[in-house]
Design a protein around this motif. Sequence first.
Motif, PDB file in Angstrom:
ATOM      1  N   SER A   1     -19.158   0.157   7.886  1.00  7.12           N
ATOM      2  CA  SER A   1     -18.816  -0.872   8.848  1.00  7.12           C
ATOM      3  C   SER A   1     -20.237  -1.622   9.415  1.00  7.12           C
ATOM      4  O   SER A   1     -21.161  -1.044   9.095  1.00  7.12           O
ATOM      5  CB  SER A   1     -18.199  -0.133  10.028  1.00  7.12           C
ATOM      6  OG  SER A   1     -19.239   0.766  10.728  1.00  7.12           O
ATOM      7  N   ARG A   2     -19.890  -2.538  10.093  1.00  3.77           N
ATOM      8  CA  ARG A   2     -20.996  -3.238  10.749  1.00  3.77           C
ATOM      9  C   ARG A   2     -21.846  -2.436  11.629  1.00  3.77           C
ATOM     10  O   ARG A   2     -23.051  -2.673  11.446  1.00  3.77           O
ATOM     11  CB  ARG A   2     -20.386  -4.490  11.658  1.00  3.77           C
ATOM     12  CG  ARG A   2     -19.996  -5.623  10.702  1.00  3.77           C
ATOM     13  CD  ARG A   2     -19.762  -6.797  11.728  1.00  3.77           C
ATOM     14  NE  ARG A   2     -18.500  -6.736  11.934  1.00  3.77           N
ATOM     15  CZ  ARG A   2     -17.749  -7.228  12.771  1.00  3.77           C
ATOM     16  NH1 ARG A   2     -18.382  -8.389  13.700  1.00  3.77           N
ATOM     17  NH2 ARG A   2     -16.582  -7.131  13.302  1.00  3.77           N
ATOM     18  N   THR A   3     -21.318  -1.433  12.298  1.00  2.49           N
ATOM     19  CA  THR A   3     -21.935  -0.631  12.870  1.00  2.49           C
ATOM     20  C   THR A   3     -22.869   0.345  12.087  1.00  2.49           C
ATOM     21  O   THR A   3     -24.071   0.762  12.518  1.00  2.49           O
ATOM     22  CB  THR A   3     -21.047   0.363  13.746  1.00  2.49           C
ATOM     23  OG1 THR A   3     -20.353  -0.502  14.823  1.00  2.49           O
ATOM     24  CG2 THR A   3     -21.760   1.349  14.827  1.00  2.49           C
ATOM     25  N   ASP A   4     -22.282   0.917  11.031  1.00  2.00           N
ATOM     26  CA  ASP A   4     -22.867   1.798  10.194  1.00  2.00           C
ATOM     27  C   ASP A   4     -24.109   0.954   9.584  1.00  2.00           C
ATOM     28  O   ASP A   4     -25.137   1.636   9.126  1.00  2.00           O
ATOM     29  CB  ASP A   4     -22.277   2.014   9.014  1.00  2.00           C
ATOM     30  CG  ASP A   4     -20.822   2.939   9.201  1.00  2.00           C
ATOM     31  OD1 ASP A   4     -20.807   3.590  10.375  1.00  2.00           O
ATOM     32  OD2 ASP A   4     -19.935   2.972   8.541  1.00  2.00           O
ATOM     33  N   ILE A   5     -23.946  -0.195   9.142  1.00  2.00           N
ATOM     34  CA  ILE A   5     -25.104  -1.182   8.676  1.00  2.00           C
ATOM     35  C   ILE A   5     -26.074  -1.408   9.601  1.00  2.00           C
ATOM     36  O   ILE A   5     -27.539  -0.905   9.344  1.00  2.00           O
ATOM     37  CB  ILE A   5     -24.665  -2.444   8.073  1.00  2.00           C
ATOM     38  CG1 ILE A   5     -23.554  -2.289   6.951  1.00  2.00           C
ATOM     39  CG2 ILE A   5     -25.651  -3.400   7.773  1.00  2.00           C
ATOM     40  CD1 ILE A   5     -22.786  -3.397   6.540  1.00  2.00           C
ATOM     41  N   GLY A   6     -25.738  -1.584  10.911  1.00  2.00           N
ATOM     42  CA  GLY A   6     -26.820  -1.541  12.059  1.00  2.00           C
ATOM     43  C   GLY A   6     -27.669  -0.445  12.314  1.00  2.00           C
ATOM     44  O   GLY A   6     -28.779  -0.554  12.641  1.00  2.00           O
ATOM     45  N   LEU A   7     -26.916   0.972  11.955  1.00  2.00           N
ATOM     46  CA  LEU A   7     -27.742   1.965  12.160  1.00  2.00           C
ATOM     47  C   LEU A   7     -28.386   2.466  10.960  1.00  2.00           C
ATOM     48  O   LEU A   7     -29.350   3.473  11.172  1.00  2.00           O
ATOM     49  CB  LEU A   7     -26.612   3.168  12.561  1.00  2.00           C
ATOM     50  CG  LEU A   7     -25.811   2.916  13.938  1.00  2.00           C
ATOM     51  CD1 LEU A   7     -24.768   3.990  14.301  1.00  2.00           C
ATOM     52  CD2 LEU A   7     -26.851   2.851  15.286  1.00  2.00           C
TER      53      LEU A   7
ATOM     54  N   ILE B   1     -28.365   0.722   1.771  1.00  2.00           N
ATOM     55  CA  ILE B   1     -28.475  -0.321   2.825  1.00  2.00           C
ATOM     56  C   ILE B   1     -29.893  -0.627   3.250  1.00  2.00           C
ATOM     57  O   ILE B   1     -30.648   0.365   3.991  1.00  2.00           O
ATOM     58  CB  ILE B   1     -27.790   0.235   4.021  1.00  2.00           C
ATOM     59  CG1 ILE B   1     -26.249   0.627   3.701  1.00  2.00           C
ATOM     60  CG2 ILE B   1     -27.633  -0.910   5.286  1.00  2.00           C
ATOM     61  CD1 ILE B   1     -25.360   1.151   4.767  1.00  2.00           C
ATOM     62  N   ILE B   2     -30.370  -1.968   3.088  1.00  2.00           N
ATOM     63  CA  ILE B   2     -31.731  -2.104   3.288  1.00  2.00           C
ATOM     64  C   ILE B   2     -31.773  -3.605   3.983  1.00  2.00           C
ATOM     65  O   ILE B   2     -31.257  -4.551   3.406  1.00  2.00           O
ATOM     66  CB  ILE B   2     -32.549  -2.335   1.853  1.00  2.00           C
ATOM     67  CG1 ILE B   2     -32.738  -1.097   1.254  1.00  2.00           C
ATOM     68  CG2 ILE B   2     -34.193  -2.598   2.069  1.00  2.00           C
ATOM     69  CD1 ILE B   2     -33.133  -0.995  -0.153  1.00  2.00           C
ATOM     70  N   ASP B   3     -32.393  -3.652   5.127  1.00  2.22           N
ATOM     71  CA  ASP B   3     -32.184  -4.779   5.759  1.00  2.22           C
ATOM     72  C   ASP B   3     -30.872  -5.610   5.935  1.00  2.22           C
ATOM     73  O   ASP B   3     -31.076  -6.883   5.702  1.00  2.22           O
ATOM     74  CB  ASP B   3     -33.448  -5.706   5.393  1.00  2.22           C
ATOM     75  CG  ASP B   3     -34.865  -5.158   5.347  1.00  2.22           C
ATOM     76  OD1 ASP B   3     -35.115  -4.467   6.592  1.00  2.22           O
ATOM     77  OD2 ASP B   3     -35.717  -5.529   4.511  1.00  2.22           O
ATOM     78  N   GLY B   4     -29.952  -4.665   6.194  1.00  2.72           N
ATOM     79  CA  GLY B   4     -28.770  -5.087   6.858  1.00  2.72           C
ATOM     80  C   GLY B   4     -27.850  -5.539   5.166  1.00  2.72           C
ATOM     81  O   GLY B   4     -26.700  -5.797   5.275  1.00  2.72           O
ATOM     82  N   ALA B   5     -28.620  -5.346   3.941  1.00  2.00           N
ATOM     83  CA  ALA B   5     -27.926  -5.673   2.601  1.00  2.00           C
ATOM     84  C   ALA B   5     -27.124  -4.496   2.258  1.00  2.00           C
ATOM     85  O   ALA B   5     -28.076  -3.393   2.212  1.00  2.00           O
ATOM     86  CB  ALA B   5     -28.917  -6.280   1.762  1.00  2.00           C
ATOM     87  N   VAL B   6     -26.107  -4.423   1.888  1.00  2.00           N
ATOM     88  CA  VAL B   6     -25.386  -3.049   1.337  1.00  2.00           C
ATOM     89  C   VAL B   6     -25.052  -3.642  -0.293  1.00  2.00           C
ATOM     90  O   VAL B   6     -24.375  -4.446  -0.753  1.00  2.00           O
ATOM     91  CB  VAL B   6     -23.929  -3.141   1.961  1.00  2.00           C
ATOM     92  CG1 VAL B   6     -22.985  -1.737   1.503  1.00  2.00           C
ATOM     93  CG2 VAL B   6     -24.077  -2.907   3.455  1.00  2.00           C
ATOM     94  N   THR B   7     -25.635  -2.382  -0.996  1.00  3.25           N
ATOM     95  CA  THR B   7     -25.294  -2.330  -2.395  1.00  3.25           C
ATOM     96  C   THR B   7     -24.713  -1.079  -2.621  1.00  3.25           C
ATOM     97  O   THR B   7     -25.326  -0.228  -2.268  1.00  3.25           O
ATOM     98  CB  THR B   7     -26.760  -2.586  -2.981  1.00  3.25           C
ATOM     99  OG1 THR B   7     -27.316  -3.677  -2.551  1.00  3.25           O
ATOM    100  CG2 THR B   7     -26.607  -2.496  -4.787  1.00  3.25           C
TER     101      THR B   7
END
Length: 145
Positions: A89-95, A125-131
């Motif tokens: 989620s956006r929260t997961d990415i931010g954390l 997840i690096i600098d907000g980028a999800v792969t």
Amino acid sequence: MLKIDRATYDAIVAHAKKDHPDEACGVVAGPEGSDHPERFVPMVNAARSPTFYEFDPSDLLALYKEMDERDEEPVVVYHSHTATEAYPSRTDIGLASEPNAHYVLVSTREHGNSDGPVEFRSYRIIDGAVTEEEVTVTDELRSKA
């Protein structure tokens, strides 16, 4: 690619099912720089929520001190989603603050805590980028550390 042994995979899935309908969370530590998950560390979701997870700050501090003493790092950071797909989620990415970690998500939305398959996916997840990355489950035994 995340390479994880069957026992650790099963332990993560069991934790996700046990804590359902709340999200489960935890870490799999491994030797620094190894990218090898060895020590399964289930954590308590301090938020006790079906839609959010939060590591207890004192438990997390104790874990990081212990990993530091053992020359370990978090190789896998995992949590479950109870009603949605296994995608951050956006929260997961931010954390996501561990650039070397594999972020594993387990969705228990289909079967909850009963028998049945789960969705098990891993991401970088690096600098907000999800792969998304491939997950390989091996029959190797994890360390008993």
